[in-house]
Scaffold this motif. Sequence first.
Motif, PDB file in Angstrom:
ATOM      1  N   ASP A   1       2.278  -2.368 -14.357  1.00  0.00           N
ATOM      2  CA  ASP A   1       3.152  -1.548 -13.507  1.00  0.00           C
ATOM      3  C   ASP A   1       3.968  -0.610 -14.395  1.00  0.00           C
ATOM      4  O   ASP A   1       3.794  -0.572 -15.619  1.00  0.00           O
ATOM      5  CB  ASP A   1       4.009  -2.408 -12.592  1.00  0.00           C
ATOM      6  N   SER A   2       4.864   0.151 -13.784  1.00  0.00           N
ATOM      7  CA  SER A   2       5.651   1.146 -14.522  1.00  0.00           C
ATOM      8  C   SER A   2       6.574   0.509 -15.566  1.00  0.00           C
ATOM      9  O   SER A   2       6.995   1.174 -16.511  1.00  0.00           O
ATOM     10  CB  SER A   2       6.458   2.008 -13.561  1.00  0.00           C
TER      11      SER A   2
ATOM     12  N   ARG B   1       4.756  -4.533 -16.928  1.00  0.00           N
ATOM     13  CA  ARG B   1       4.458  -5.929 -16.589  1.00  0.00           C
ATOM     14  C   ARG B   1       2.988  -6.014 -16.209  1.00  0.00           C
ATOM     15  O   ARG B   1       2.455  -5.134 -15.537  1.00  0.00           O
ATOM     16  CB  ARG B   1       5.342  -6.404 -15.438  1.00  0.00           C
ATOM     17  N   GLN B   2       2.359  -7.099 -16.612  1.00  0.00           N
ATOM     18  CA  GLN B   2       0.941  -7.307 -16.335  1.00  0.00           C
ATOM     19  C   GLN B   2       0.757  -8.000 -14.987  1.00  0.00           C
ATOM     20  O   GLN B   2       1.504  -8.919 -14.643  1.00  0.00           O
ATOM     21  CB  GLN B   2       0.306  -8.169 -17.433  1.00  0.00           C
ATOM     22  N   HIS B   3      -0.226  -7.564 -14.236  1.00  0.00           N
ATOM     23  CA  HIS B   3      -0.556  -8.153 -12.937  1.00  0.00           C
ATOM     24  C   HIS B   3      -2.064  -8.327 -12.841  1.00  0.00           C
ATOM     25  O   HIS B   3      -2.829  -7.645 -13.519  1.00  0.00           O
ATOM     26  CB  HIS B   3      -0.087  -7.251 -11.788  1.00  0.00           C
ATOM     27  N   ILE B   4      -2.454  -9.262 -11.976  1.00  0.00           N
ATOM     28  CA  ILE B   4      -3.874  -9.462 -11.703  1.00  0.00           C
ATOM     29  C   ILE B   4      -4.136  -9.062 -10.263  1.00  0.00           C
ATOM     30  O   ILE B   4      -3.484  -9.558  -9.338  1.00  0.00           O
ATOM     31  CB  ILE B   4      -4.290 -10.925 -11.946  1.00  0.00           C
ATOM     32  N   LEU B   5      -5.087  -8.148 -10.089  1.00  0.00           N
ATOM     33  CA  LEU B   5      -5.508  -7.708  -8.760  1.00  0.00           C
ATOM     34  C   LEU B   5      -6.813  -8.407  -8.413  1.00  0.00           C
ATOM     35  O   LEU B   5      -7.737  -8.432  -9.220  1.00  0.00           O
ATOM     36  CB  LEU B   5      -5.740  -6.191  -8.752  1.00  0.00           C
ATOM     37  N   THR B   6      -6.866  -8.982  -7.234  1.00  0.00           N
ATOM     38  CA  THR B   6      -8.095  -9.599  -6.751  1.00  0.00           C
ATOM     39  C   THR B   6      -8.688  -8.682  -5.697  1.00  0.00           C
ATOM     40  O   THR B   6      -8.017  -8.317  -4.732  1.00  0.00           O
ATOM     41  CB  THR B   6      -7.828 -10.997  -6.156  1.00  0.00           C
ATOM     42  N   VAL B   7      -9.941  -8.297  -5.897  1.00  0.00           N
ATOM     43  CA  VAL B   7     -10.629  -7.380  -4.991  1.00  0.00           C
ATOM     44  C   VAL B   7     -11.857  -8.107  -4.446  1.00  0.00           C
ATOM     45  O   VAL B   7     -12.696  -8.587  -5.220  1.00  0.00           O
ATOM     46  CB  VAL B   7     -11.061  -6.093  -5.729  1.00  0.00           C
TER      47      VAL B   7
ATOM     48  N   ALA C   1      -2.575  -8.953  -4.903  1.00  0.00           N
ATOM     49  CA  ALA C   1      -2.032  -8.867  -6.257  1.00  0.00           C
ATOM     50  C   ALA C   1      -0.996  -9.949  -6.466  1.00  0.00           C
ATOM     51  O   ALA C   1      -0.291 -10.336  -5.535  1.00  0.00           O
ATOM     52  CB  ALA C   1      -1.418  -7.497  -6.492  1.00  0.00           C
ATOM     53  N   ASP C   2      -0.903 -10.439  -7.687  1.00  0.00           N
ATOM     54  CA  ASP C   2       0.198 -11.335  -8.027  1.00  0.00           C
ATOM     55  C   ASP C   2       1.373 -10.447  -8.452  1.00  0.00           C
ATOM     56  O   ASP C   2       1.227  -9.600  -9.303  1.00  0.00           O
ATOM     57  CB  ASP C   2      -0.195 -12.301  -9.148  1.00  0.00           C
TER      58      ASP C   2
END
Length: 121
Positions: free
Chosen positions: A94-95, A98-104, A119-120
Motif C-alpha cells: 500500500d502507500s 505495508r505488505q498485503h496478500i490479495l486472494t483472487v 485482501a488481508d
Amino acid sequence: MARSSLVSESPLLLPLNKEQTIYDGFLTAQLKHLLRGYQHIVKQEVALRGSPESLSIPPPQYYSQLITEMETLGWDKLLFIDSEFRMLRLKASDSSERQHILTVKLKARHPQESPECSADV
C-alpha cells in the motif's frame, strides 16, 4: 469400448474429468470407424453437454489470458497458484509500504466474468 482402449486407440484424445466421461482432442480414423454406428448418441451427448465453456476445464484461451495478465502484473507478485489455476495469491504494497496478500478466485469464464477478490488488511 473400454476407456483405456479408447485412449490407446486415439492417443490424441484426452480425458477432461476424473471419471473419464468427457474427452477432448482428435479422433483417429480407426476410432471414427468404430463410432460409425453411434453418431446419434455422440450428437445427443454433445447437445446435452453444451458448449466447451460448460466443461470443468477452461479452454486454452483462459490460460493464455492468465499468462498475459501475470506478465502485466509481474511474476514477482505471484505467491501461490492452485493446481487448477483458479486461485491466486498475490503480494501488494500500500502507500505506506505495508505488505498485503490479495486472494483472487478466477471464474471459468474469465475474463468475461469478474473474479472474486479479497485482501488481508
